[in-house]
Write a protein that holds these residues in place. Structure first.
Motif, PDB file in Angstrom:
ATOM      1  N   ILE A  82      11.550   3.403  -0.596  1.00 43.01           N
ATOM      2  CA  ILE A  82      11.467   4.604  -1.445  1.00 43.01           C
ATOM      3  C   ILE A  82      10.602   4.315  -2.676  1.00 43.01           C
ATOM      4  O   ILE A  82       9.711   5.097  -3.023  1.00 43.01           O
ATOM      5  CB  ILE A  82      12.872   5.056  -1.870  1.00 43.01           C
ATOM      6  N   ASN A  85       6.858   4.097  -1.824  1.00 46.07           N
ATOM      7  CA  ASN A  85       6.183   5.384  -1.692  1.00 46.07           C
ATOM      8  C   ASN A  85       5.955   6.056  -3.043  1.00 46.07           C
ATOM      9  O   ASN A  85       4.943   6.720  -3.260  1.00 46.07           O
ATOM     10  CB  ASN A  85       6.999   6.310  -0.787  1.00 46.07           C
ATOM     11  N   TYR A  89       2.437   7.296  -4.477  1.00 44.27           N
ATOM     12  CA  TYR A  89       2.267   8.665  -4.973  1.00 44.27           C
ATOM     13  C   TYR A  89       1.693   8.646  -6.391  1.00 44.27           C
ATOM     14  O   TYR A  89       0.756   9.394  -6.701  1.00 44.27           O
ATOM     15  CB  TYR A  89       3.622   9.369  -4.955  1.00 44.27           C
ATOM     16  N   VAL A 128       5.285  13.148   5.132  1.00 47.04           N
ATOM     17  CA  VAL A 128       5.833  12.012   4.392  1.00 47.04           C
ATOM     18  C   VAL A 128       6.888  11.316   5.234  1.00 47.04           C
ATOM     19  O   VAL A 128       7.037  10.085   5.178  1.00 47.04           O
ATOM     20  CB  VAL A 128       6.441  12.481   3.052  1.00 47.04           C
ATOM     21  N   ARG A 132       6.084   7.524   8.031  1.00 41.95           N
ATOM     22  CA  ARG A 132       6.866   6.281   7.981  1.00 41.95           C
ATOM     23  C   ARG A 132       6.775   5.517   9.295  1.00 41.95           C
ATOM     24  O   ARG A 132       6.832   4.288   9.313  1.00 41.95           O
ATOM     25  CB  ARG A 132       8.335   6.596   7.700  1.00 41.95           C
ATOM     26  N   PRO A 142       1.516   8.564   1.113  1.00 43.31           N
ATOM     27  CA  PRO A 142       2.016   8.872  -0.235  1.00 43.31           C
ATOM     28  C   PRO A 142       0.907   8.934  -1.269  1.00 43.31           C
ATOM     29  O   PRO A 142       0.986   9.691  -2.241  1.00 43.31           O
ATOM     30  CB  PRO A 142       2.992   7.722  -0.534  1.00 43.31           C
ATOM     31  N   ASN A 159      10.491  11.764   0.779  1.00 41.38           N
ATOM     32  CA  ASN A 159      10.372  10.312   0.656  1.00 41.38           C
ATOM     33  C   ASN A 159      11.703   9.635   0.966  1.00 41.38           C
ATOM     34  O   ASN A 159      11.769   8.701   1.776  1.00 41.38           O
ATOM     35  CB  ASN A 159       9.914   9.959  -0.768  1.00 41.38           C
TER      36      ASN A 159
END
Length: 217
Positions: A82, A85, A89, A128, A132, A142, A159
């Motif tokens: 998490i 990402n 971002y 998103v 993965r 991201p 996310n």
């Protein structure tokens, strides 16, 4: 082609002796949050982590209970994914169009960014999550979300959801199969199969994408 880095990372004993699952958490963060991580084998590594946790003599942290350890490491590695990402971002939001305008380097190639951008446009917020499970794309998706200034709350939701689905599914799979004798004896075959399954969509897109472009010309 034989890749000594990936071969080493796919060895459960090597992982255990060099930082254990804390190393895995960092690698997952790097693959999803740092541009240099796009070549890392996240899917296979998560599966291997499940195998390591299932091993009775390999993981005794934080407890001696395998189920508690499984939950602990899933949570920790999910958090790493998490945060990774979010870093991607933030990087995309700060750099913006510069990534699309700059010349290719050994680290940053525009084709990877355009690939992620196209995937993102087709799937929207769900990209998103889907990204993965796709090597290379999960590193750049991201960043592209940041470049197009996707709503931060919306990105955070997808996310977290994507990280939970990705990390949990592969670690649990490795954990369930980890004590199976056949799995232990054919671990390399299983890893190759995971690599083929996860990279197939990207390879097919590259092959047929090029073919389509040639036909148009």
């Amino acid at each position: 082609m034989y890749d000594p880095i990936k071969a080493t990372l796919m060895n459960p004993d090597w992982i255990t002796a060099h930082g254990g699952l804390f190393l895995v958490a960092f690698i997952i963060f790097a693959e999803t949050g740092l541009l240099v991580g796009f070549f890392l084998p996240g899917d296979s590594l998560l599966f291997i982590s499940g195998v390591v946790i299932a091993g009775s003599s390999k993981v005794h942290f934080p407890t001696e209970n395998h189920i508690v350890n499984l939950i602990f490491w899933i949570i920790l590695i999910t958090i790493a994914a998490i945060i990774g990402n979010f870093v991607g971002y933030w990087f995309g939001k700060k750099t913006g169009p510069l990534l699309f305008e700059r010349q290719d380097t050994w680290l940053i190639k525009k084709k990877h960014i355009h690939q992620a951008h196209e995937f993102y446009e087709k799937k929207g917020g769900g990209a998103v999550i889907f990204a993965r499970f796709l090597p290379i794309v999960r590193t750049f998706a991201p960043i592209v979300a940041g470049v197009v200034k996707m709503d931060a709350k919306k990105f955070a939701f997808y996310n977290v959801l994507g990280a939970i689905a990705w990390v949990t599914s592969l670690i649990v799979l490795g954990f369930v199969l980890g004590e199976n004798v056949w799995v232990k004896e054919h671990l390399e075959v299983i890893i190759i199969g995971l690599v083929l399954i996860t990279t197939a969509p990207v390879l097919l897109k590259m092959i047929f994408g090029k073919k389509k472009a040639t036909d148009i010309v």
